[in-house]
Design a protein around this motif. Sequence first.
Motif, PDB file in Angstrom:
ATOM      1  N   PRO A   1      72.808  29.517  39.562  1.00  0.00           N
ATOM      2  CA  PRO A   1      71.700  28.545  39.613  1.00  0.00           C
ATOM      3  C   PRO A   1      70.317  29.158  39.372  1.00  0.00           C
ATOM      4  O   PRO A   1      69.563  28.637  38.538  1.00  0.00           O
ATOM      5  CB  PRO A   1      71.837  27.933  41.020  1.00  0.00           C
ATOM      6  CG  PRO A   1      73.270  28.114  41.364  1.00  0.00           C
ATOM      7  CD  PRO A   1      73.668  29.423  40.766  1.00  0.00           C
ATOM      8  N   PRO A   2      69.925  30.262  40.068  1.00  0.00           N
ATOM      9  CA  PRO A   2      68.592  30.811  39.773  1.00  0.00           C
ATOM     10  C   PRO A   2      68.477  31.357  38.353  1.00  0.00           C
ATOM     11  O   PRO A   2      67.407  31.267  37.739  1.00  0.00           O
ATOM     12  CB  PRO A   2      68.416  31.920  40.819  1.00  0.00           C
ATOM     13  CG  PRO A   2      69.782  32.242  41.289  1.00  0.00           C
ATOM     14  CD  PRO A   2      70.565  30.980  41.185  1.00  0.00           C
TER      15      PRO A   2
ATOM     16  N   ALA B   1      70.051  30.167  35.677  1.00  0.00           N
ATOM     17  CA  ALA B   1      69.880  29.001  34.808  1.00  0.00           C
ATOM     18  C   ALA B   1      68.473  28.433  34.927  1.00  0.00           C
ATOM     19  O   ALA B   1      67.867  28.012  33.927  1.00  0.00           O
ATOM     20  CB  ALA B   1      70.924  27.940  35.158  1.00  0.00           C
ATOM     21  N   PHE B   2      67.932  28.413  36.147  1.00  0.00           N
ATOM     22  CA  PHE B   2      66.574  27.905  36.357  1.00  0.00           C
ATOM     23  C   PHE B   2      65.561  28.737  35.578  1.00  0.00           C
ATOM     24  O   PHE B   2      64.660  28.192  34.911  1.00  0.00           O
ATOM     25  CB  PHE B   2      66.243  27.916  37.849  1.00  0.00           C
ATOM     26  CG  PHE B   2      64.873  27.414  38.174  1.00  0.00           C
ATOM     27  CD1 PHE B   2      64.655  26.068  38.397  1.00  0.00           C
ATOM     28  CD2 PHE B   2      63.798  28.288  38.265  1.00  0.00           C
ATOM     29  CE1 PHE B   2      63.381  25.593  38.689  1.00  0.00           C
ATOM     30  CE2 PHE B   2      62.529  27.823  38.562  1.00  0.00           C
ATOM     31  CZ  PHE B   2      62.324  26.469  38.778  1.00  0.00           C
TER      32      PHE B   2
END
Length: 272
Positions: free
Chosen positions: A13-14, A16-17
């Motif tokens: 997630p981080p 991809a962010f």
Amino acid sequence: MAPRPGQWLVALPPTAFLLVFFAGPVLLLFAASFLAPGDFGGLAPVRQEGRWALTLDAYGFFFSDWIYAEIFLRSFVVAALTTVLCLVLGYPLALAIAQSPRRRRELLILLVVLPFASNFLIRTYAWIIVLGPMDLLYSPVAVIVGLVYVHLPFMILPLCINLEKHDPALLEAAQDLGAGVWTRFVRITLPLSMPGIRAGSALVFIPVLGMFAVPELLGGTRDILIGNLIKEQFLDNRDWPLGSTLSVLLTVAVLLLVGIAAWAGRPRESIS
């Protein structure tokens, strides 16, 4: 050891962010910097008359006028001065918070972050009311005061986190060996707090470089910084290629500074 699947799931997630909201816009700005401005603002088509309409005009325009280098230099000087002042003002406060009892410490940290409960522009306009009667408005002093006020918590919080982890037994041992207050600070507290200083400096220096609201509201038009120049190209002049070029060059300069700081701050192996 190879990363386990659970580690990949946590890191995805981080990652991809950052790819979507940091790398993606930077790549778009980089591509836009090689295009020509449109007839009515924005960007000209990438392909015109069956050919790729790529150009280095924006970069050539930037390097052809020393005023842009002067604005870059002024912005870095303002960012460095703001960082130093935040460190000078924030370090004693962070040290006092870290050494206070836990119940009082939580209250003091709350007071540090309390300004974030109000709108950023409202806090900046409040300085207009304060500095106006003092004949400091629309001056470099007003810009520095506003920037320090806005970014001071970003210096205090990392320092508090770092200073709380210091082992008080080290200071007690140094005191037993005859070290004075200043010697204990210089030889023990300050070296151990360098990670917090570096983190706080990065959290202050980098945002100040791109700040445009505070210089525009408190400094007027005399001391324009790079953030104001980029905003002006995108919103006023509608010269998106030049604005993208300035943004790309600013990003490259910041990354170079971060790389140099990381290289200078890495631990050196002692030669026996």
